[in-house]
Design an enzyme around this catalytic site. Structure first.
Site, PDB file in Angstrom:
ATOM      1  N   ASN A  51      20.688 -32.339   6.497  1.00 36.92           N
ATOM      2  CA  ASN A  51      20.242 -31.368   7.695  1.00 36.92           C
ATOM      3  C   ASN A  51      21.710 -30.641   8.121  1.00 36.92           C
ATOM      4  O   ASN A  51      22.178 -31.827   8.586  1.00 36.92           O
ATOM      5  CB  ASN A  51      19.588 -31.725   9.123  1.00 36.92           C
ATOM      6  CG  ASN A  51      18.640 -31.412   9.851  1.00 36.92           C
ATOM      7  OD1 ASN A  51      19.875 -30.163  10.189  1.00 36.92           O
ATOM      8  ND2 ASN A  51      17.694 -31.256  10.663  1.00 36.92           N
ATOM      9  N   HIS A 121       8.458 -29.020   4.983  1.00 44.37           N
ATOM     10  CA  HIS A 121       9.560 -30.392   4.933  1.00 44.37           C
ATOM     11  C   HIS A 121       9.695 -31.548   5.853  1.00 44.37           C
ATOM     12  O   HIS A 121       8.924 -31.481   6.981  1.00 44.37           O
ATOM     13  CB  HIS A 121      11.146 -29.455   4.940  1.00 44.37           C
ATOM     14  CG  HIS A 121      11.139 -29.313   6.209  1.00 44.37           C
ATOM     15  ND1 HIS A 121      10.963 -28.025   6.792  1.00 44.37           N
ATOM     16  CD2 HIS A 121      11.835 -29.835   7.404  1.00 44.37           C
ATOM     17  CE1 HIS A 121      10.495 -27.598   7.878  1.00 44.37           C
ATOM     18  NE2 HIS A 121      12.292 -28.574   8.552  1.00 44.37           N
ATOM     19  N   HIS A 123      11.594 -34.725   7.379  1.00 44.35           N
ATOM     20  CA  HIS A 123      13.470 -35.483   8.059  1.00 44.35           C
ATOM     21  C   HIS A 123      13.151 -37.113   8.009  1.00 44.35           C
ATOM     22  O   HIS A 123      11.981 -37.852   7.780  1.00 44.35           O
ATOM     23  CB  HIS A 123      12.743 -35.120   9.421  1.00 44.35           C
ATOM     24  CG  HIS A 123      12.938 -33.554  10.248  1.00 44.35           C
ATOM     25  ND1 HIS A 123      14.250 -32.633   9.595  1.00 44.35           N
ATOM     26  CD2 HIS A 123      11.839 -32.145  10.141  1.00 44.35           C
ATOM     27  CE1 HIS A 123      13.926 -31.560  10.685  1.00 44.35           C
ATOM     28  NE2 HIS A 123      12.622 -31.539  10.579  1.00 44.35           N
TER      29      HIS A 123
END
Length: 163
Positions: A51, A121, A123
């Site tokens: 990220n 998505h 994390h």
């Protein structure tokens, strides 16, 4: 209300071409651009990348290759590979960064906090005892102790050792 002017985040939220989401752009850029795009892993159905606006050092995401925004739309093989790669990435982070724990999760829908609601998505945020301090509370600032390039190199080396 305080406002923080951050025009450099525009390429993250709205891509340059306007035709693809940021995840699709990074996936379709090709293997030769993996370092530049911080792509750590490419699988048959999913990929993993750092990220670029991390909550903590080593914050990465596992993303389906297919542009899909709803969990109900995932195919069985995508779900299986998502969790296989999540497990792999946790092993990689443990090996490279020695965190004390992890936050693993996803935000489904804009109101739930999804910054890119059209492409699901997951994390994975490594956590250390004491990584939450006064800076976010008093100054609304996160301190990331290492640059993305250095973190990427550590994670990539650990991935190569494990796989």
């Amino acid at each position: 209300m305080d406002r923080l002017w951050a025009p450099w985040r525009g390429v993250y939220v709205v891509n340059k071409s306007g035709t693809e989401c940021i995840f699709c752009e990074k996936l379709n850029a090709g293997v030769e651009k993996d370092f530049e795009n911080y792509v750590l892993y490419r699988g048959d159905n999913v990929f993993a990348l750092l990220n670029i606006y991390p909550y903590n050092n080593g914050h990465l995401m596992v993303v389906p290759n297919r542009h899909v925004g709803e969990i109900e739309e995932l195919k069985l093989e995508e779900m299986q590979e998502l969790f296989t790669v999540i497990q792999l990435m946790v092993r990689v982070q443990r090996s490279a960064l020695s965190p004390d724990g992890f936050n693993v999760g996803m935000n489904l829908g804009k109101v739930a906090g999804a910054g890119i609601p059209g492409h699901l998505h997951i994390h994975i945020v490594p956590r250390w005892g004491g990584d939450t301090n006064f800076m976010p509370v008093l100054a609304d600032v996160r301190v990331i102790p290492e640059g993305l390039e250095a973190t990427y190199a550590k994670l990539k080396q650990a991935l190569e050792r494990i796989v």
